[in-house]
Every structure is written in structure tokens, then in C-alpha cells.
Design a protein around this motif. Structure first.
Motif, PDB file in Angstrom:
ATOM      1  N   GLU A   1       0.819  -1.211   0.000  1.00  0.00           N
ATOM      2  CA  GLU A   1       0.000   0.000   0.000  1.00  0.00           C
ATOM      3  C   GLU A   1       0.859   1.269   0.000  1.00  0.00           C
ATOM      4  O   GLU A   1       0.416   2.307  -0.473  1.00  0.00           O
ATOM      5  N   ARG A   2       2.079   1.193   0.536  1.00  0.00           N
ATOM      6  CA  ARG A   2       2.943   2.371   0.529  1.00  0.00           C
ATOM      7  C   ARG A   2       3.335   2.749  -0.897  1.00  0.00           C
ATOM      8  O   ARG A   2       3.323   3.919  -1.262  1.00  0.00           O
ATOM      9  N   LEU A   3       3.668   1.740  -1.695  1.00  0.00           N
ATOM     10  CA  LEU A   3       4.022   2.013  -3.089  1.00  0.00           C
ATOM     11  C   LEU A   3       2.806   2.514  -3.852  1.00  0.00           C
ATOM     12  O   LEU A   3       2.893   3.478  -4.620  1.00  0.00           O
ATOM     13  N   ARG A   4       1.650   1.874  -3.643  1.00  0.00           N
ATOM     14  CA  ARG A   4       0.430   2.294  -4.320  1.00  0.00           C
ATOM     15  C   ARG A   4       0.070   3.737  -3.947  1.00  0.00           C
ATOM     16  O   ARG A   4      -0.229   4.554  -4.819  1.00  0.00           O
ATOM     17  N   ALA A   5       0.133   4.051  -2.662  1.00  0.00           N
ATOM     18  CA  ALA A   5      -0.249   5.384  -2.197  1.00  0.00           C
ATOM     19  C   ALA A   5       0.717   6.449  -2.704  1.00  0.00           C
ATOM     20  O   ALA A   5       0.300   7.558  -3.080  1.00  0.00           O
ATOM     21  N   THR A   6       1.998   6.125  -2.743  1.00  0.00           N
ATOM     22  CA  THR A   6       2.986   7.100  -3.225  1.00  0.00           C
ATOM     23  C   THR A   6       2.766   7.415  -4.694  1.00  0.00           C
ATOM     24  O   THR A   6       2.884   8.570  -5.125  1.00  0.00           O
ATOM     25  N   LEU A   7       2.427   6.409  -5.487  1.00  0.00           N
ATOM     26  CA  LEU A   7       2.109   6.647  -6.894  1.00  0.00           C
ATOM     27  C   LEU A   7       0.896   7.559  -7.028  1.00  0.00           C
ATOM     28  O   LEU A   7       0.899   8.514  -7.822  1.00  0.00           O
ATOM     29  N   LEU A   8      -0.142   7.289  -6.247  1.00  0.00           N
ATOM     30  CA  LEU A   8      -1.352   8.113  -6.310  1.00  0.00           C
ATOM     31  C   LEU A   8      -1.075   9.539  -5.881  1.00  0.00           C
ATOM     32  O   LEU A   8      -1.546  10.501  -6.506  1.00  0.00           O
ATOM     33  N   GLU A   9      -0.296   9.702  -4.813  1.00  0.00           N
ATOM     34  CA  GLU A   9       0.011  11.046  -4.313  1.00  0.00           C
ATOM     35  C   GLU A   9       0.749  11.880  -5.360  1.00  0.00           C
ATOM     36  O   GLU A   9       0.576  13.095  -5.431  1.00  0.00           O
ATOM     37  N   GLN A  10       1.568  11.215  -6.160  1.00  0.00           N
ATOM     38  CA  GLN A  10       2.355  11.933  -7.164  1.00  0.00           C
ATOM     39  C   GLN A  10       1.707  11.939  -8.536  1.00  0.00           C
ATOM     40  O   GLN A  10       2.286  12.445  -9.503  1.00  0.00           O
ATOM     41  N   GLY A  11       0.508  11.386  -8.623  1.00  0.00           N
ATOM     42  CA  GLY A  11      -0.211  11.402  -9.887  1.00  0.00           C
ATOM     43  C   GLY A  11       0.420  10.553 -10.967  1.00  0.00           C
ATOM     44  O   GLY A  11       0.289  10.852 -12.167  1.00  0.00           O
ATOM     45  N   LEU A  12       1.100   9.479 -10.571  1.00  0.00           N
ATOM     46  CA  LEU A  12       1.772   8.613 -11.527  1.00  0.00           C
ATOM     47  C   LEU A  12       0.994   7.307 -11.706  1.00  0.00           C
ATOM     48  O   LEU A  12       0.328   6.836 -10.786  1.00  0.00           O
ATOM     49  N   THR A  13       1.108   6.725 -12.878  1.00  0.00           N
ATOM     50  CA  THR A  13       0.490   5.437 -13.150  1.00  0.00           C
ATOM     51  C   THR A  13       1.545   4.347 -13.085  1.00  0.00           C
ATOM     52  O   THR A  13       2.756   4.615 -13.111  1.00  0.00           O
ATOM     53  N   VAL A  14       1.067   3.112 -13.018  1.00  0.00           N
ATOM     54  CA  VAL A  14       1.976   1.966 -13.037  1.00  0.00           C
ATOM     55  C   VAL A  14       2.804   1.978 -14.318  1.00  0.00           C
ATOM     56  O   VAL A  14       4.021   1.743 -14.299  1.00  0.00           O
ATOM     57  N   ALA A  15       2.150   2.277 -15.430  1.00  0.00           N
ATOM     58  CA  ALA A  15       2.843   2.284 -16.718  1.00  0.00           C
ATOM     59  C   ALA A  15       3.924   3.358 -16.775  1.00  0.00           C
ATOM     60  O   ALA A  15       5.022   3.130 -17.303  1.00  0.00           O
ATOM     61  N   THR A  16       3.618   4.536 -16.227  1.00  0.00           N
ATOM     62  CA  THR A  16       4.596   5.631 -16.236  1.00  0.00           C
ATOM     63  C   THR A  16       5.826   5.265 -15.426  1.00  0.00           C
ATOM     64  O   THR A  16       6.963   5.490 -15.860  1.00  0.00           O
ATOM     65  N   LEU A  17       5.601   4.695 -14.240  1.00  0.00           N
ATOM     66  CA  LEU A  17       6.732   4.295 -13.396  1.00  0.00           C
ATOM     67  C   LEU A  17       7.548   3.209 -14.085  1.00  0.00           C
ATOM     68  O   LEU A  17       8.785   3.269 -14.106  1.00  0.00           O
ATOM     69  N   ALA A  18       6.860   2.218 -14.661  1.00  0.00           N
ATOM     70  CA  ALA A  18       7.559   1.121 -15.328  1.00  0.00           C
ATOM     71  C   ALA A  18       8.446   1.644 -16.462  1.00  0.00           C
ATOM     72  O   ALA A  18       9.604   1.231 -16.603  1.00  0.00           O
ATOM     73  N   GLU A  19       7.904   2.548 -17.249  1.00  0.00           N
ATOM     74  CA  GLU A  19       8.665   3.093 -18.378  1.00  0.00           C
ATOM     75  C   GLU A  19       9.876   3.876 -17.894  1.00  0.00           C
ATOM     76  O   GLU A  19      10.959   3.788 -18.479  1.00  0.00           O
TER      77      GLU A  19
ATOM     78  N   ILE B   1      11.716   3.489 -15.283  1.00  0.00           N
ATOM     79  CA  ILE B   1      12.815   2.702 -14.720  1.00  0.00           C
ATOM     80  C   ILE B   1      13.193   1.513 -15.597  1.00  0.00           C
ATOM     81  O   ILE B   1      14.069   0.726 -15.243  1.00  0.00           O
ATOM     82  N   GLY B   2      12.496   1.369 -16.740  1.00  0.00           N
ATOM     83  CA  GLY B   2      12.887   0.356 -17.715  1.00  0.00           C
ATOM     84  C   GLY B   2      12.468  -1.064 -17.395  1.00  0.00           C
ATOM     85  O   GLY B   2      13.223  -2.017 -17.639  1.00  0.00           O
ATOM     86  N   VAL B   3      11.251  -1.228 -16.855  1.00  0.00           N
ATOM     87  CA  VAL B   3      10.732  -2.580 -16.617  1.00  0.00           C
ATOM     88  C   VAL B   3       9.334  -2.677 -17.204  1.00  0.00           C
ATOM     89  O   VAL B   3       8.720  -1.670 -17.556  1.00  0.00           O
ATOM     90  N   ASP B   4       8.818  -3.890 -17.284  1.00  0.00           N
ATOM     91  CA  ASP B   4       7.465  -4.103 -17.788  1.00  0.00           C
ATOM     92  C   ASP B   4       6.437  -3.660 -16.751  1.00  0.00           C
ATOM     93  O   ASP B   4       6.660  -3.820 -15.541  1.00  0.00           O
ATOM     94  N   HIS B   5       5.307  -3.126 -17.221  1.00  0.00           N
ATOM     95  CA  HIS B   5       4.314  -2.620 -16.285  1.00  0.00           C
ATOM     96  C   HIS B   5       3.728  -3.734 -15.414  1.00  0.00           C
ATOM     97  O   HIS B   5       3.309  -3.497 -14.278  1.00  0.00           O
ATOM     98  N   LYS B   6       3.723  -4.966 -15.942  1.00  0.00           N
ATOM     99  CA  LYS B   6       3.221  -6.084 -15.145  1.00  0.00           C
ATOM    100  C   LYS B   6       4.138  -6.378 -13.957  1.00  0.00           C
ATOM    101  O   LYS B   6       3.684  -6.858 -12.916  1.00  0.00           O
ATOM    102  N   THR B   7       5.415  -6.084 -14.143  1.00  0.00           N
ATOM    103  CA  THR B   7       6.365  -6.268 -13.038  1.00  0.00           C
ATOM    104  C   THR B   7       6.030  -5.315 -11.899  1.00  0.00           C
ATOM    105  O   THR B   7       6.007  -5.707 -10.721  1.00  0.00           O
ATOM    106  N   VAL B   8       5.742  -4.054 -12.243  1.00  0.00           N
ATOM    107  CA  VAL B   8       5.374  -3.060 -11.222  1.00  0.00           C
ATOM    108  C   VAL B   8       4.059  -3.456 -10.562  1.00  0.00           C
ATOM    109  O   VAL B   8       3.895  -3.309  -9.346  1.00  0.00           O
ATOM    110  N   GLU B   9       3.141  -3.961 -11.337  1.00  0.00           N
ATOM    111  CA  GLU B   9       1.860  -4.396 -10.770  1.00  0.00           C
ATOM    112  C   GLU B   9       2.066  -5.494  -9.727  1.00  0.00           C
ATOM    113  O   GLU B   9       1.410  -5.508  -8.684  1.00  0.00           O
ATOM    114  N   ARG B  10       2.998  -6.426 -10.006  1.00  0.00           N
ATOM    115  CA  ARG B  10       3.276  -7.494  -9.043  1.00  0.00           C
ATOM    116  C   ARG B  10       3.919  -6.922  -7.774  1.00  0.00           C
ATOM    117  O   ARG B  10       3.654  -7.420  -6.678  1.00  0.00           O
ATOM    118  N   TRP B  11       4.754  -5.888  -7.932  1.00  0.00           N
ATOM    119  CA  TRP B  11       5.361  -5.256  -6.757  1.00  0.00           C
ATOM    120  C   TRP B  11       4.275  -4.694  -5.848  1.00  0.00           C
ATOM    121  O   TRP B  11       4.417  -4.702  -4.629  1.00  0.00           O
TER     122      TRP B  11
END
Length: 247
Positions: free
Chosen positions: A4-22, A24-34
């Protein structure tokens, strides 16, 4: 359990899973599993995520590092130790605050030596004008904590007088947008001077004035927990402090 800390930090900064994945150079499904399965990434990915989000990796993954790793990183956060505050080079304070790009924090009882330094006041003013958040916590001169500290140092009512003197010297700075002043009523074990990820920590020692007590110069390092401890302490004092009334 989801992270929930990772999820909340993304929401607070207005970022999506796809944006973060891109970024840092990983697949968005990898971030989803995190997030959804609370998988712990490799160290290089933890560091990349923490840097991208502007938080410490131990906040997002508290159990990722061993006690030995945290201890080693924390010891590396110590830049130098000054045996007394009076032995800290005079320009070190100005250099510290001049490095700030986001945050300056000062937690003291009086810190009169700073308010007497016109160069430092000018730096604080310039930083506030540039968008740096400047927060200054002074001891409430009418509080029992300040009275007790004055007794401990052997200066009695002079401690309250120093705080009132500092307020007078800060009169112009208190009117500057971006600069916040508050009174606190806490027992201080250390005075804290912050510029982003760097700190000068002036320890308080019973029976002697702060000028004669040691100062630690710290710089935050990924995985370390020493700087975080002092930053969390600053925030706790700030939350319980009260704004200083305008004169």
C-alpha cells in the motif's frame, strides 16, 4: 498483502503503473506485481523506484535490507563530527543552507547565532523566494521546557530572553512568503539544521550550553536510517508546534 505504501505514493504523485515502469525500464506487469503481490524488486530496481518517487527504499520495502546492510549504510551517512558547535567553521552553516533545493528546516530552542548572522538570513530569504520551503521551530519562551533547559545550562531566564531576541532579529524574515515559524514545547535532545538530505545535528548535553556540545554532519544515503530518524523527529515536533502570532 499488497504494498500500500508504493500504491499510495504513486497516487500522491499522480503517476500510473505504466509511467513508473517506463521511467525505470521494466514491464508494467512487473510493477503491478510489486504492488498487488508485494514482491520485493532487485536492489537496483528498488533504488530506481525510490529515486523516481523521491522516497527512501526502506519506506517502500521496510524488510528488504538486512540489519547489517542498514547499519553499514547508516554509518556511511556520517560525514564528520565536530567536538563542539563552536568549532564548526562559520561558513559551514551558510554552505549547508545554500545547497537546499526543496527544504530547509531549523529546530532549536533559540539558535541565536543563526538569527544574528545577516548572511544566513539573506540565504534563507533567497531560498524562500526561489521556492524552497523554509521552516523554523523555536522554543516557546513561556514554556516549562525552555525554563528547564535554561536551568540545565545554568543560564536560567537568559534562555527565554535569547528566544525573544531571535524573534526580533527574524522580524523581516518572518514576513517573507515561503518562510514558516512555529513555537514548540518539547524537550529537545538535539537541535536540527536541515538542507534537503543533509543535516547538522547539535547534540544537547546536560550541564553545558549547546555551543560546547558536539555536532554531527550527516548526509542521507539510500538504505541508511540515521538521517531518517532525525527527519522524522523534526516532523513530529512540527506537527505539535503552534504558529507564532504576527506582531
Amino acid at each position: 498483502m499488497p504494498n500500500e505504501r508504493l500504491r499510495a505514493t504513486l497516487l500522491e504523485q499522480g503517476l500510473t503503473v505504466a509511467t513508473l515502469a517506463e521511467s525505470i525500464g521494466v514491464d508494467h506487469k512487473t510493477v503491478e506485481r510489486w504492488i498487488t503481490k508485494d514482491r520485493t524488486p532487485y536492489r537496483r530496481h528498488r533504488y530506481a523506484v525510490a529515486s523516481r518517487l523521491g522516497v527512501d527504499e526502506t519506506f517502500l520495502w521496510p524488510d528488504a535490507l538486512s540489519n547489517e546492510q542498514v547499519t553499514a549504510a547508516s554509518s556511511s551517512e556520517l560525514v564528520t563530527i565536530y567536538p563542539h558547535r563552536s568549532t564548526v567553521p562559520r561558513d559551514a552553516w551558510g554552505r549547508l543552507f545554500a545547497t537546499a533545493e526543496e527544504e530547509i528546516g531549523i529546530l532549536v530552542y533559540a539558535g541565536l547565532f543563526l538569527s544574528e548572522d545577516t548572511g544566513i538570513q539573506r540565504t534563507l530569504t533567497d531560498k524562500a523566494k526561489a521556492g524552497v520551503r523554509v521552516r523554523i521551530l523555536l522554543g516557546d519562551p513561556d514554556s516549562p521546557q525552555v525554563a528547564e533547559r535554561g536551568t540545565d545550562e545554568g543560564v536560567d531566564d537568559a534562555m527565554s530572553a535569547k528566544i525573544r531576541n531571535a524573534l526580533v532579529l527574524y522580524k523581516k524574515l518572518r514576513k517573507q512568503n515561503g518562510v514558516e515559524f512555529r513555537f514548540h514545547q518539547t524537550v529537545l535532545y538535539n537541535s536540527i539544521y536541515r538542507a534537503d538530505d543533509q543535516l547538522l545535528v547539535n547534540t544537547h548535553v546536560y550541564g553545558i550550553t549547546a555551543a560546547l556540545a558536539p555536532v554531527w554532519h550527516l548526509r542521507r544515503i539510500a538504505g541508511g536510517d540515521l538521517v531518517n530518524t532525525y527527519l522524522e523527529s523534526f516532523e513530529r515536533v512540527w506537527e505539535s508546534a503552534t504558529p507564532i502570532p504576527e506582531e
